[in-house]
Motif scaffolding. Sequence first.
Motif, short mmCIF file in Angstrom:
data_model
loop_
_atom_site.label_atom_id
_atom_site.label_comp_id
_atom_site.label_asym_id
_atom_site.label_seq_id
_atom_site.Cartn_x
_atom_site.Cartn_y
_atom_site.Cartn_z
N ALA A 1 51.03 35.64 38.35
CA ALA A 1 51.17 35.38 39.79
C ALA A 1 51.40 36.69 40.54
N ALA A 2 52.18 37.59 39.96
CA ALA A 2 52.45 38.88 40.61
C ALA A 2 51.16 39.71 40.72
N GLU A 3 50.34 39.69 39.67
CA GLU A 3 49.07 40.42 39.71
C GLU A 3 48.13 39.82 40.75
N GLN A 4 48.13 38.50 40.84
CA GLN A 4 47.28 37.83 41.83
C GLN A 4 47.75 38.18 43.25
N GLN A 5 49.06 38.25 43.44
CA GLN A 5 49.59 38.64 44.75
C GLN A 5 49.20 40.07 45.09
N GLN A 6 49.25 40.96 44.10
CA GLN A 6 48.85 42.35 44.32
C GLN A 6 47.38 42.43 44.68
N LEU A 7 46.57 41.66 43.98
CA LEU A 7 45.13 41.63 44.26
C LEU A 7 44.86 41.10 45.66
N ALA A 8 45.57 40.05 46.04
CA ALA A 8 45.40 39.48 47.38
C ALA A 8 45.82 40.50 48.44
N GLN A 9 46.91 41.20 48.21
CA GLN A 9 47.37 42.22 49.16
C GLN A 9 46.36 43.36 49.25
N MET B 1 41.87 34.82 50.39
CA MET B 1 42.11 34.75 48.97
C MET B 1 43.18 33.73 48.64
N ALA B 2 43.74 33.13 49.64
CA ALA B 2 44.79 32.14 49.40
C ALA B 2 44.26 31.01 48.55
N GLY B 3 45.03 30.66 47.52
CA GLY B 3 44.64 29.56 46.67
C GLY B 3 43.62 29.92 45.59
N PHE B 4 43.18 31.14 45.55
CA PHE B 4 42.19 31.57 44.57
C PHE B 4 42.92 32.04 43.33
N MET B 5 42.63 31.42 42.20
CA MET B 5 43.33 31.74 40.96
C MET B 5 42.40 32.50 40.02
N MET B 6 42.91 33.59 39.48
CA MET B 6 42.15 34.39 38.52
C MET B 6 42.73 34.11 37.13
N PRO B 7 41.91 33.57 36.22
CA PRO B 7 42.40 33.30 34.87
C PRO B 7 42.88 34.59 34.20
N GLY B 8 43.98 34.48 33.49
CA GLY B 8 44.50 35.61 32.75
C GLY B 8 45.35 36.57 33.57
N MET B 9 45.54 36.28 34.84
CA MET B 9 46.36 37.14 35.69
C MET B 9 47.66 36.43 36.03
#
Length: 87
Positions: free
Chosen positions: A11-19, A1-9
């Motif tokens: 950075a912290a939410e994206q990190q949580q999703l990746a984890q 999931m590294a480098g995958f950006m979710m619009p509207g999220m």
Amino acid sequence: MAGFMMPGMSAAEQQQLAQAGRNLQVESAMETYNMLIERCFGDCVRTFDSPELTSSETACVRTCVNNAQAISQQIQKSFLEKSGAPQ
């Protein structure tokens, strides 16, 4: 999931999703490992006279694990081919 950006999220939410994704991968790997152990043990271990496996049990377990690894690699290869990912 590294480098995958979710619009509207954020950075912290994206990190949580990746984890969460990493946690699911670990959980899935552990379930697969446990199923393999149960299957190979059930198929191969026949005597409980000693804390050691017999030579035939050891050979059976090795064959069982090797077969499972070969199948897993074949599935992974097929998945990568169908997804168009470079190998």
